[in-house]
Every structure is written in structure tokens, then in C-alpha cells.
Motif scaffolding. Structure first.
Motif, short mmCIF file in Angstrom:
data_model
loop_
_atom_site.label_atom_id
_atom_site.label_comp_id
_atom_site.label_asym_id
_atom_site.label_seq_id
_atom_site.Cartn_x
_atom_site.Cartn_y
_atom_site.Cartn_z
N ASP A 196 0.55 -1.28 -0.41
CA ASP A 196 0.11 0.07 0.35
C ASP A 196 0.90 1.63 0.24
OD1 ASP A 196 1.22 -0.53 2.83
OD2 ASP A 196 -0.68 0.35 3.31
N GLY A 197 1.65 1.41 -0.97
CA GLY A 197 3.15 2.43 -0.73
C GLY A 197 2.24 3.37 -1.80
N CYS A 198 3.29 4.66 -1.89
CA CYS A 198 2.67 5.75 -2.61
C CYS A 198 3.41 6.18 -3.01
CB CYS A 198 2.09 6.83 -1.03
SG CYS A 198 0.95 6.43 -0.16
N LEU A 199 3.17 7.14 -3.84
CA LEU A 199 3.92 8.48 -4.84
C LEU A 199 4.09 9.60 -4.36
CD1 LEU A 199 5.72 8.30 -7.45
CD2 LEU A 199 3.91 9.36 -8.53
N TYR A 200 5.33 10.03 -4.15
CA TYR A 200 5.56 11.15 -2.81
C TYR A 200 6.28 12.19 -4.70
CZ TYR A 200 5.15 7.98 0.84
OH TYR A 200 4.28 7.84 1.15
N ARG A 201 6.38 13.60 -4.32
CA ARG A 201 6.96 14.72 -4.73
C ARG A 201 7.91 15.27 -3.85
NH1 ARG A 201 3.62 18.18 -8.78
NH2 ARG A 201 3.54 18.89 -7.16
N PHE A 202 9.13 15.67 -3.98
CA PHE A 202 9.43 17.16 -2.64
C PHE A 202 10.40 17.93 -3.84
CE2 PHE A 202 13.07 18.81 -1.48
CZ PHE A 202 13.38 19.03 -0.68
N THR A 203 9.65 19.27 -3.39
CA THR A 203 10.12 20.77 -3.68
C THR A 203 10.53 21.37 -3.29
OG1 THR A 203 7.95 20.45 -5.13
CG2 THR A 203 8.84 22.46 -5.10
N ALA A 204 12.03 21.39 -3.46
CA ALA A 204 12.81 22.80 -2.74
C ALA A 204 12.37 23.97 -2.05
CB ALA A 204 14.23 22.35 -3.11
N ASN A 205 12.43 24.72 -1.80
CA ASN A 205 11.89 26.09 -1.32
C ASN A 205 13.45 26.98 -1.41
OD1 ASN A 205 9.37 25.57 0.00
ND2 ASN A 205 10.72 25.54 1.41
N LEU A 220 7.74 17.70 1.75
CA LEU A 220 6.67 16.54 0.81
C LEU A 220 5.68 16.59 0.62
CD1 LEU A 220 9.09 13.69 -0.02
CD2 LEU A 220 8.38 13.10 2.19
N GLU A 221 5.56 16.33 -0.28
CA GLU A 221 3.62 15.47 -1.31
C GLU A 221 3.64 13.89 -1.52
OE1 GLU A 221 2.25 19.45 -3.11
OE2 GLU A 221 3.82 18.56 -4.62
N VAL A 222 2.07 14.22 -1.14
CA VAL A 222 2.21 12.18 -1.66
C VAL A 222 0.85 12.14 -2.60
CG1 VAL A 222 0.09 12.31 0.56
CG2 VAL A 222 1.21 9.90 -0.96
N ALA A 223 0.56 11.81 -3.61
CA ALA A 223 0.43 11.62 -4.91
C ALA A 223 -1.17 10.88 -4.67
CB ALA A 223 0.45 10.56 -5.83
N GLU A 224 -2.64 11.90 -5.24
CA GLU A 224 -3.82 10.91 -5.77
C GLU A 224 -4.05 11.33 -6.50
OE1 GLU A 224 -7.95 12.17 -3.90
OE2 GLU A 224 -7.01 13.70 -4.07
N VAL A 225 -4.85 10.05 -7.54
CA VAL A 225 -5.01 10.08 -8.45
C VAL A 225 -6.77 10.45 -9.23
CG1 VAL A 225 -5.28 8.68 -10.84
CG2 VAL A 225 -3.16 8.29 -9.43
N MET A 226 -7.04 11.05 -8.65
CA MET A 226 -8.41 11.62 -9.32
C MET A 226 -9.12 10.70 -9.64
SD MET A 226 -7.52 14.05 -6.45
CE MET A 226 -9.33 14.52 -6.58
N GLY A 227 -10.93 10.24 -9.57
CA GLY A 227 -11.51 9.53 -10.18
C GLY A 227 -10.99 7.73 -10.06
N GLY A 228 -9.52 7.42 -9.53
CA GLY A 228 -9.23 6.12 -10.11
C GLY A 228 -7.86 5.47 -10.32
N ARG A 229 -7.42 4.88 -11.06
CA ARG A 229 -6.62 4.39 -11.60
C ARG A 229 -5.46 4.95 -12.30
NH1 ARG A 229 -5.09 2.37 -6.91
NH2 ARG A 229 -2.75 1.68 -7.56
N ILE A 230 -5.90 5.90 -13.11
CA ILE A 230 -4.85 6.95 -14.14
C ILE A 230 -6.29 8.14 -13.96
CG2 ILE A 230 -4.04 4.79 -15.10
CD1 ILE A 230 -6.09 5.35 -17.32
N GLY A 231 -5.76 8.59 -14.33
CA GLY A 231 -6.04 10.23 -14.81
C GLY A 231 -5.21 11.35 -14.20
N GLU A 232 -6.11 12.70 -13.52
CA GLU A 232 -5.23 13.90 -13.18
C GLU A 232 -5.03 13.51 -11.50
OE1 GLU A 232 -6.61 18.49 -12.24
OE2 GLU A 232 -7.75 17.00 -13.01
N VAL A 233 -3.74 14.29 -11.72
CA VAL A 233 -3.36 13.91 -9.98
C VAL A 233 -3.07 14.86 -9.20
CG1 VAL A 233 -0.87 13.22 -9.00
CG2 VAL A 233 -1.24 12.20 -10.87
#
Length: 388
Positions: A196-205, A220-233
Motif C-alpha cells: 500500500d505504498g505511495c508516490l511522493y514528490r519533493f519540492t525545494a524552497n 514533501l507531498e503524496v499523490a492522489e489520482v483523481m477518479g481512479g487508477r489513471i487520470g489527473e493527479v
């Protein structure tokens, strides 16, 4: 019919017949070079060579290191895992390799080559860490080594061995697998090897005068795929990247889970990553913010690629995916084909790790993590040459 019309036609056929490759104009490079490696691989694999590797015609292999072997005073590490190459000022290169050992016995080793491909040095660039699995290279010539356990973190290492490795806590505390850097935005994308791992993104200040992001100052942020497994993040800010109280993957209710995040690679605006639990390759478009699936083994009766793990790409954008188990192959994936490039025989209890091209693209490095015996102490690191 141009290449994009062909791909649209293939996409329709794929959706109707259930093929596993998802075709998209934006996912692969439309380059005249894009078919070169695929066409070579489609010629078939020859019987095993003296190193036990099946290769296409015109290719050859050599063993550059075995676990326990002393090279220029450095004992090549056990359980070699993720790796990458770096250019040196004398037109040679360095191949770095993680060691996925438990209980602070892991780390990172490096082998240096001269411009002719001869080994001229070997040394450690990180010691006393735990389960250094994969990781990722940076455009500022460092190696990010990822620890794959629940309290794992990321270490930034100097491939040249001049500077001490630095812990980068801002990149999060979790079961790290791999990391890729968006060359345009300098954002970092990270995978997590959990069911149940996630996809993360780091953005420097902030950035230094050379344009390098400050990996100690950012979010650090974590991804949510809107509306299912594929689509807008959509990306959600993590309140506690150090996971002092709650594991990062449980901090945001709306996050999307991925079944065993593995390798990750950035190429021309696309972040590709693999999930071993469901044998998929994903593609996140950093401009459109959309996620798609480019390979799904479930769509094949007899899939060529299973145990998807480490991933890299050549200059043309063809994906090379290493198998953890499966047929112990490195497989080339394009919009049109899924073709084995090489196979390691009689290493059935091992996995292929650390695929990386030399900076000129003429040599491919990788390891069999546990060799023929299936024991971490018997890892082998190879070099492949041929008409790449």
C-alpha cells in the motif's frame, strides 16, 4: 500514415483486444533512434555466453566485479542493487552500486573506469546504512541512495569519493525504493516499496547559485489520482515527513496506493515508475499532471515481462526494465513492443538490479544481486557492450 496516426490506431486496437501496452503521443519519444535497440533485441537471444548471459547477436558481456572480490583495495559489496553512472573529467566514468544488506551493513560502492573502459579504481562512498535498495542520480552529479525499511531515509552521496555522504531527512522517512529528478523543475519523485505504498514528490524552497535545489529545505507531498487508477493527479502536503507518529503513507486519507513501488526514471517530461506487486509500468506527465499505465502484465496470456523492478531508458526513450525473478531478463518496452534484451541463466533465486548506461550510451551495467547460489554474498556485476 504518420507515427502519431499509427499510434492512435494501435491504441484503439489495444483497448479493444486487451493488449498490455498503452500508447500515447506524449509517453515515448518520436525519434528515428527509437526503434534501434528494439530491432536489435527482436533478432532474438543467442545461447548463454561464458558468463551465463544470453544476448542478441553482436553483443558481449564481461564480469567487472563479484561480491567479496577485492578491487583496488575495496571489497566489492554483497547484494548489489540500484546503480548509476557518472562522467569524469578525464572522459571516463564511475558506476555506483548500492548494497542491500540489513542491520547497518549496507552502503554504496563505486568502480571507476578510464576513457577506454578499463577499471582504474574502486572505493566506498557510503557505509553503515540499512537495505540500500535503489535510488537515483541527480543532474548535479550526486547519487541518492534509498534505504528500504520502515524507518528508511535517503543519503546523498558523492560518486567521486571527495565528500562525505549527507543524510537528507526532508525527503521523508519511509520504505524508500527509488528517486528520480525532474530536470526542468528540479522536483524529486520517490517510490515506496509497500503493498500500500505511495508516490511522493519533493519540492525545494530554495536553490544555490548553480541552480541545485536545497534538499534540506522543502516540502514533501503524496499523490492522489483523481477518479481512479489513471487520470489527473493532485498532490497533498504531508504534515509529518519524518513520520514521528504516523507512517507517511497513512497521513493523507485521499492518497492513492501503489502495489510495491520499485524503479523510477525521468525522461523528457515523463516520470516512469514500476510496481512489482501488479507488474505495471506507470507514466506521469509532469506538464499535464496526468497518470497513465504503459504496461500491464495482466493484459497478456503469457507476459514477456514480470517481476518488474529497476527501470532506466536510453537516449531515444526506450524503457529498459529489470526483472526481479520472472525470467531474469532485462526487457525493452516501447509503445509497440515488449522484447527481451538479455537474460541471465541459472540465477533463478536472484534478481537483476542497477541497470545503467555508460555516459556515452555504449555500455550497459547491471548486477545479479544474489548470483547463481541465491545468496547475497554471491552477487555479480556485469558490463554489456554492443550496438546500443
Amino acid at each position: 500514415m504518420n507515427i502519431f496516426q499509427q499510434r492512435r490506431k494501435l491504441l484503439k486496437l489495444s483497448l479493444v483486444s486487451g493488449l498490455g501496452v498503452f500508447i500515447s503521443n506524449h509517453l515515448f519519444s518520436a525519434s528515428t533512434q527509437a526503434a534501434s535497440l528494439t530491432l536489435v533485441a527482436q533478432g532474438g537471444l543467442l545461447p548463454p555466453d561464458t558468463n551465463g548471459i544470453r544476448l542478441p547477436k553482436g553483443f558481449s558481456s564481461r564480469t567487472i566485479a563479484r561480491s567479496g572480490q577485492t578491487i583496488f583495495g575495496y571489497e566489492w559489496h554483497a547484494a548489489p542493487d540500484g546503480g548509476a553512472t557518472f562522467t569524469t573529467q578525464d572522459k571516463g566514468w564511475i558506476y555506483v552500486s548500492n548494497s542491500e544488506l540489513n542491520h547497518q551493513q549496507g552502503g554504496v560502492g563505486a568502480i571507476r573506469f578510464n576513457r577506454h573502459g578499463e577499471i582504474i579504481d574502486a572505493y566506498s562512498i557510503l557505509q553503515n546504512t540499512t537495505r540500500n535498495c535503489a535510488g537515483g542520480h541527480t543532474p548535479w552529479q550526486t547519487w541518492l541512495s534509498c534505504e528500504e525499511y520502515d524507518r528508511g531515509q535517503v543519503w546523498e552521496c558523492d560518486p567521486f569519493g571527495l565528500h562525505t555522504a549527507q543524510l537528507r531527512p526532508a525527503l521523508g522517512t519511509f520504505n524508500h525504493e527509488a528517486v528520480a529528478v525532474d530536470l526542468q523543475s528540479k522536483q524529486l519523485y520517490l517510490t515506496e516499496d509497500k503493498p500500500d505504498g505511495c508516490l511522493y514528490r519533493f519540492t525545494a524552497n530554495s536553490f544555490d547559485t548553480a541552480g541545485r535545489p536545497d534538499l534540506d529545505d522543502g516540502f514533501l507531498e503524496v499523490a492522489e489520482v483523481m477518479g481512479g487508477r489513471i487520470g489527473e493527479v493532485h498532490w497533498h502536503l504531508l504534515p509529518d515527513p519524518l513520520a514521528a507518529h504516523i507512517p507517511t503513507r497513512y497521513q493523507i486519507k485521499q492518497r492513492t496506493t501503489f502495489d510495491g513501488g520499485e524503479g523510477i526514471w525521468y525522461h523528457e517530461g515523463i516520470v516512469y515508475f514500476t510496481t512489482k506487486g501488479d507488474n505495471r509500468i506507470w507514466a506521469y506527465n509532469t506538464l499535464s499532471k496526468e497518470l497513465n499505465i504503459v504496461y500491464n502484465a495482466a493484459f497478456y496470456l503469457n507476459p514477456m515481462l514480470t517481476g518488474v523492478d529497476n527501470i532506466t531508458a536510453n537516449a531515444a526513450g526506450e524503457l529498459l526494465v529489470a526483472e526481479d525473478g520472472g525470467d531474469m531478463q532485462i526487457v525493452v518496452v516501447t509503445p509497440d513492443t515488449v522484447t527481451p534484451l538479455l537474460q541471465v541463466v541459472d540465477h533463478d533465486r536472484s534478481e537483476i538490479t542497477g541497470p545503467s548506461f555508460s555516459p556515452d550510451g555504449k555500455r550497459l551495467y547491471f548486477s545479479s544481486q544474489r548470483g547463481a547460489s541465491g545468496e547475497s554474498r554471491d552477487g555479480v556485476t556485469f558490463e554489456i557492450t554492443g550496438p546500443f
